[in-house]
Design an enzyme around this catalytic site. Sequence first.
Site, PDB file in Angstrom:
ATOM      1  N   ASP A   1       5.458 -42.285 -30.977  1.00 47.08           N
ATOM      2  CA  ASP A   1       6.457 -43.336 -30.847  1.00 47.08           C
ATOM      3  C   ASP A   1       7.321 -43.456 -32.092  1.00 47.08           C
ATOM      4  O   ASP A   1       8.525 -43.695 -31.994  1.00 47.08           O
ATOM      5  CB  ASP A   1       5.777 -44.679 -30.542  1.00 47.08           C
ATOM      6  CG  ASP A   1       5.428 -44.784 -29.075  1.00 47.08           C
ATOM      7  OD1 ASP A   1       6.302 -44.473 -28.245  1.00 47.08           O
ATOM      8  OD2 ASP A   1       4.285 -45.136 -28.754  1.00 47.08           O
TER       9      ASP A   1
ATOM     10  N   CYS B   1      -2.180 -40.456 -36.245  1.00 45.16           N
ATOM     11  CA  CYS B   1      -2.880 -40.106 -35.005  1.00 45.16           C
ATOM     12  C   CYS B   1      -1.997 -39.625 -33.863  1.00 45.16           C
ATOM     13  O   CYS B   1      -2.493 -39.376 -32.776  1.00 45.16           O
ATOM     14  CB  CYS B   1      -3.714 -41.281 -34.523  1.00 45.16           C
ATOM     15  SG  CYS B   1      -2.743 -42.588 -33.783  1.00 45.16           S
TER      16      CYS B   1
HETATM   17  C1  PEP Z   1       1.682 -42.532 -30.699  1.00 47.07           C
HETATM   18  O1  PEP Z   1       2.654 -43.194 -30.314  1.00 47.07           O
HETATM   19  O2  PEP Z   1       1.750 -41.617 -31.549  1.00 47.07           O
HETATM   20  C2  PEP Z   1       0.354 -42.771 -30.127  1.00 47.07           C
HETATM   21  C3  PEP Z   1      -0.721 -42.202 -30.609  1.00 47.07           C
HETATM   22  O3  PEP Z   1       0.285 -43.577 -29.030  1.00 47.07           O
HETATM   23  P1  PEP Z   1       0.692 -43.094 -27.545  1.00 47.07           P
HETATM   24  O4  PEP Z   1       0.938 -41.608 -27.575  1.00 47.07           O
HETATM   25  O5  PEP Z   1      -0.440 -43.451 -26.652  1.00 47.07           O
HETATM   26  O6  PEP Z   1       1.926 -43.879 -27.290  1.00 47.07           O
HETATM   27 MG    MG Z   2       2.333 -44.983 -29.142  1.00 43.95          MG
END
Ligand code: PEP
Ligand code: MG
Length: 596
Positions: free
Chosen positions: A471, A518
């Site tokens: 994000d 992450c």
């Molecule tokens: C991210 O946004 O990097 C994340 C780990 O969350 P998601 O991919 O579930 O939006």
């Molecule tokens: Mg995310």
Amino acid sequence: MEEVEIHAEKTARKEKKGLIRGMPVSPGVAEGHAHYLGESIGFDQIEYDEAEDIVSEISRLKAAFARSQEEIITLAKHVKDMSGQDEAIMDVQVMSLQDRSFKNKIIAHIKEGSCAEYALKKAVLKYVEFFSNMEDSYLRERGSDIEDIGKRVLRNLLGYEGQETRQFTRKTVVIASDISPIDLIGLRQDNLKGIVLSRGGKTSHAVILAKSFEIPMVIGVRDMLDIVKENDFLIVDGTSGLVFSKPPQVIIDEYVRLKAEKAHKLQRLDALRDLEAKTKDGYEIKLGANIGLLSDLELVKKYGADHIGLYRTEFPFLARKEFPSEEEQFLLYKKIVEGAEGISVTIRTLDVGGDKFLSYLDYPREQNPYLGWRSIRVSLELDDIFRTQIRAILKASAFGHIKILFPMITLVSEVKRIISFLDEEKSSLKKRGVPFDATLNIGIMIEVPGAVKILDRLLHYINFVSVGTNDLIQYTLAVDRNNQKVASLYDPLHPAVISTILDVVSICKKNNKEVSICGEAASNPYCAYLFTAIETDKLSMNPASIPVIKDLIRKTRLTDAKKALNRVLLMEDSSEITSYLGKLLPNSKFKLISES
Ligand code: PEP
Ligand code: MG
């Protein structure tokens, strides 16, 4: 790009046919026969036809009901095995099939003289119309449940095989325009070897699942229909993005060689399983796994993750027809934390909206769902649901090492409200004598550039930070993470992205707060090299990437990486950065997703 891939591509270009290029999103090589996931048959294709023999039409209908029920039960079991969620997922559909008045209405139309298909259509459309006029979104949704179940019965009446419960009898590559996470869960089986989509997004949740299932996947493939026919033999290279249709022997041989090379490399990496991810000069980064399903725990062990850095709780929510109860959630989180066998599990609260919609939640119509009602904003508004999840997590924390993580924070006031909910739920559990971990660490995800600017203030209230690069990239660069049209602009090596992440890590270090990265970028070797230089405490990624990144870190000298980072921070764009890091890390032989 690896030598063998260049060779394979050149050979295929010489042949001038059968080569398609897409975007590689889940690595590995798959071989199998093409199977197009057809759009499901709809009622608009059903015309009136007279029943020739009423008794046999009724027994056809009953047989189709029975087959549909078997399919749903199989699918529910499949989802349950992987997600740990109970069979409630398909309860509504099974109930509709068992509902006598639904079946009797169809039988009544057959008795009036319609064939079974048309009788079914009449009954289903009446229900759909009835429910579509409802004010309540939950009831409106019941209309689409009936329509779904009606289509399934129709497919069975017409003799089409159910798509999601289909058992492939040979190695198969599924081809579709797009695929939802839940359909992918239903299709998962040994013979599902690869996936090719004409649409899709690099960090979409179907892609994240394909990676955790270790199924090679290529997206954004155009002109597929012109080149690939049903049953054609395909080689799908999820590392380079090449898809070969009916490849000549020379290509097949190249991939046999590539497979042997990879197996050798994996064997070597396997030896690193229990070693630390420590640079040559002693800086250690803890490598964690991102998971979303109970079945992912096997991968956590296989690839030797230090911890579970991100458990996305929304997958089990997506697999259902209504919110799971506190007890259901508690049992699932308990299973996860017990299955983690002592390593810590960071449980992220519900992160829906954007591209993850719960069928049973009433969403507003939004121009930009990613900039709208998603993630923590949903949880803070639906505070009963949020508190239920918090209680379930707190209760599970008595059974292992849990940390709680809140997504998409942009305001200090959000964190304050979260903490007050947590405190209230803790004291109510305490009063009732329900055990929980009173020292449970609280973390926030940094996914929005605005939050980076107030990070020092946010840090007062929490114990750790997790950077969600998926994000953070889309919000930093104004590029929808699921939009193929602008996919080339979605770039983890954009200088703005790197310097934003550097800011987050530096601020956390200055304030003695633990920081983890992450998003998918953590498994991109060039990014991981820079994240090492930045001295992040932890990285968390799809489990299969852990050995590759560990190998890279163990070959790195932190002082060299820091020098490289300083040069990178002066560069103009990602192509300069990519080519510099490519020269610097020539032996890493990694194909980068950002290169495609
Ligand atoms: C991210 O946004 O990097 C994340 C780990 O969350 P998601 O991919 O579930 O939006
Ligand atoms: Mg995310």
